[in-house]
Design an enzyme around this catalytic site. Sequence first.
Site, PDB file in Angstrom:
ATOM      1  N   ASP A 485       0.808  -1.221   0.000  1.00  0.00           N
ATOM      2  CA  ASP A 485       0.000   0.000   0.000  1.00  0.00           C
ATOM      3  C   ASP A 485       0.840   1.268   0.000  1.00  0.00           C
ATOM      4  OD1 ASP A 485      -2.598  -0.803  -0.100  1.00  0.00           O
ATOM      5  OD2 ASP A 485      -2.829  -0.994   2.063  1.00  0.00           O
TER       6      ASP A 485
HETATM    7  C1  GLC Z   1      -0.359   2.722   5.831  1.00  0.00           C
HETATM    8  C2  GLC Z   1       0.462   1.582   6.385  1.00  0.00           C
HETATM    9  C3  GLC Z   1       0.242   0.335   5.608  1.00  0.00           C
HETATM   10  C4  GLC Z   1      -1.225   0.087   5.521  1.00  0.00           C
HETATM   11  C5  GLC Z   1      -1.993   1.294   5.029  1.00  0.00           C
HETATM   12  C6  GLC Z   1      -3.453   1.001   5.105  1.00  0.00           C
HETATM   13  O1  GLC Z   1      -0.005   2.980   4.551  1.00  0.00           O
HETATM   14  O2  GLC Z   1       1.817   1.880   6.371  1.00  0.00           O
HETATM   15  O3  GLC Z   1       0.883  -0.740   6.226  1.00  0.00           O
HETATM   16  O4  GLC Z   1      -1.442  -0.949   4.625  1.00  0.00           O
HETATM   17  O5  GLC Z   1      -1.705   2.394   5.813  1.00  0.00           O
HETATM   18  O6  GLC Z   1      -4.271   2.102   4.949  1.00  0.00           O
HETATM   19  C1  GLC Z   2      -1.122  -3.632   5.653  1.00  0.00           C
HETATM   20  C2  GLC Z   2      -2.426  -3.672   4.879  1.00  0.00           C
HETATM   21  C3  GLC Z   2      -2.347  -4.576   3.687  1.00  0.00           C
HETATM   22  C4  GLC Z   2      -1.132  -4.263   2.881  1.00  0.00           C
HETATM   23  C5  GLC Z   2       0.135  -4.269   3.732  1.00  0.00           C
HETATM   24  C6  GLC Z   2       1.345  -3.818   2.972  1.00  0.00           C
HETATM   25  O1  GLC Z   2      -0.937  -4.854   6.299  1.00  0.00           O
HETATM   26  O2  GLC Z   2      -3.487  -4.074   5.709  1.00  0.00           O
HETATM   27  O3  GLC Z   2      -3.504  -4.469   2.908  1.00  0.00           O
HETATM   28  O4  GLC Z   2      -1.044  -5.206   1.863  1.00  0.00           O
HETATM   29  O5  GLC Z   2      -0.025  -3.403   4.824  1.00  0.00           O
HETATM   30  O6  GLC Z   2       1.321  -2.471   2.682  1.00  0.00           O
END
Ligand code: GLC
Ligand code: GLC
Length: 813
Positions: A485
């Site tokens: 993400d």
């Molecule tokens: C932030 C976090 C990431 C997560 C995302 C969800 O980017 O670092 O881990 O997946 O928020 O909204």
């Molecule tokens: C967090 C989010 C997931 C994402 C991951 C890597 O765990 O929940 O959706 O894939 O971060 O960013």
Amino acid sequence: MKFGQFDDVRKEYVINTPQTPYPWINYLGNEQFFGLISNTAGGYTFYRDARLRRLTRYRYNNIPLDTGGRYYYLRDHDNNDFWTPGWMPVKRELDFYECRHGLGYTSITGERGGISVNQLAFIPLGYNGEVHRLTIKNTSNANKTVSLFSFAEFCLWNAQDDMTNFQRNLSTGEVEVQDSVIYHKTEYRERRNHYAFYSVNRKIDGFDTDRESFVGLYNGLHEPQVVVAGKASNSVASGWSPIGSHEVKLTLAPGEEQSLVFILGYVEIPEEEKWEAPSVINKKPALAMIEQFATDADVDRALQELAAYWENLLSKYQINSGDDKLNRMVNIWNPYQCMVTFNMSRSASYFESGIGRGMGFRDSNQDLLGFVHQIPERAKERILDIAATQFEDGSAYHQYQPLTKKGNNEVGTGFNDDPLWLILGTAAYIKETGDTSILDEQVPFDSNPNNTATLFEHLKRSFYHVINNLGPHGLPLIGRADWNDCLNLNCFSNEPGESFQTTANIEGRVAESVFIAGLFVFVGPDFAELCRMRGLEAEANEAVSHIDNMRATTLNHGFDGDWFLRAYDHYGEKIGSKENEEGQIFIEPQGMCVMAGIGVEEGLADKAMVSVQERLDTKYGIVLQQPPYSKYYLNLGEISTYPPGYKENAGIFCHNNPWIMIAETVLGHGDRAFEVYSKIAPAYLEDISEIHRMEPYVYSQMIAGKDAVRHGEAKNSWLTGTAAWNYVAITQAILGIQADFNGLKVDPCIPSAWDGFEITRVFRGDTYVIKISNPNHVSKGVKSITLNGAAVEGIVIPPVGDGGTHEVVVVLG
Ligand code: GLC
Ligand code: GLC
């Protein structure tokens, strides 16, 4: 250093000190009603949605951190001493302390000054309330006169509003008190058809429902003025902050023990039955709930039912190996975490506030990989809910709200990996159950009941969403982001505070993801197989040709010499390449592409795994990328906002480590696969709890990487795709028992030193007792399988289907 120990027989983690390196929590409830409870009785409860139906208040990021929960103050009237059995919030030294976190219950015992108090909390099956049994024992030689003061602080339902809208909320609070029951009815006079209650099963000596009267305006929860005074003030809340507190006075002879059953419950009432008299709420449903737990025997029975419920869920996959740590991860704690993660998605934990995130499209699909064998019907329901938030073009809402089940507009769409996870989740369900009828279910697009298609059609749109969105190299366009993400290649955010998830993208249709390419090749064959199972041979062949193309494209444009590239950015420049200054190699495409079998024949998969080991491995697990980003890159987004070594910027992301484990098993490297497994499996980290800091019985999302100041320190325990993927890696890839479309596949890939192990697997109604021996000390390769004494061809055991128990003997070699 350890702060407790596993009790494998009782399936509990036993904590010996309240001062754990961080609050170590547990979850109560499996269905509609839930609670979070820490080892010092902190936490809160809610009905279905942690944001919209919050029963009790909890202040995140508080000082001290974990303040607020279900507190029972013991006041000794002989010496005016008072304390709490969970140590917090009074923090009086205890002569004895123990917390036992079990499957769906938590039992905390504290003893001081000749009185022992046990506080047991759980949510019975099918019940919308928390039951607290308080057992008070006089362990001294003299008579004791004590008062027990309960305490719960009511949240005004909408947890977000509760923490922000004070000009209104401080005037709306309302309660009723009748007999031993405190009713919290804020907003019930208008649009709510639900209230909460807090009861105890005996006559009370007083009560308080107004926080200020109970605690005192200038006091903290460590010294509520009512407890200091030793007498309830019978306050009735009117506005401000309603609470529930009962006073019960007890006289105990030496050795005498008494128990009290408190219930913190939730009631929903049909509109026309809301009132029993003007302004008087209808208490009948609450009283009926209270009646169910009038006695200790009722509590004991419900506890037994809960234990039996878990026994049955866990029985679906049980291992007997020579390794206690492995046994307790596979048999108890990993599946337990999988259930919790399935229930909560990413909503409520000590790191997720319950108001931030709904159910994730990709997250929920992955969560059900670790859960589907426990209660397949619930996985099915979830799949249909998720699919209903998909758009006609195959794209998907990134999240949806559990209460409404509608797509979340604030986050929107455009995460181009999302659609593919639906294929993976659905295939897992069909492999587990054999139930292909799910594919014929009519499922809406964008939650519109007037616009539906079969689930199979949804999967097809998922598959072709990738094909319809290819970039200049023929690789999938990344959109807002893929699994990572924080890799936001089209975002270009330069305003502080902008969300990388929602800020308008510059849609160049250039940025491509090698990870999505790998995922496509990994899940694509399941889609093709489903086509074939429906007799759609031409569609299956077409799908296969797309998969073959993607594999070739990944090898042509997605390999960088010694490892898989990560992506191409908005300008078509490489990411995750040796040509880059920072972020030269990423874990995700190595795991996913090799899991998909890309580059195995060519020897490139082996190379990629060697590169991972050489460049990304640490003693605490494999970091996400190297070298970390040392500054903010406008063209990369959130990943470069984190200080080096944390989160997606070279943290050890425990969610993608299992992809390496599985990839290693594809190559037959059982020793390495298990090494990676045991580096991050919590039971193996118990001895370094002072470094790891999070609960040693569940996975955390992230462990700080080698570039971080606090290397080895974990954060964000419980709600993470880590639970499901590690479960898949150990149970299916390493131990090698995997549900498949036409039976149970047996193909272990283990450390060569292992002599063997035994697994009991309940699959489609039959129980298979699988004895695996490894006389030649290989890592992989099945020499023979027998089912009830008869030889089996190949490595898939066809389902017997008589509901019986069957003996499977597997010899590796
Ligand atoms: C932030 C976090 C990431 C997560 C995302 C969800 O980017 O670092 O881990 O997946 O928020 O909204
Ligand atoms: C967090 C989010 C997931 C994402 C991951 C890597 O765990 O929940 O959706 O894939 O971060 O960013």
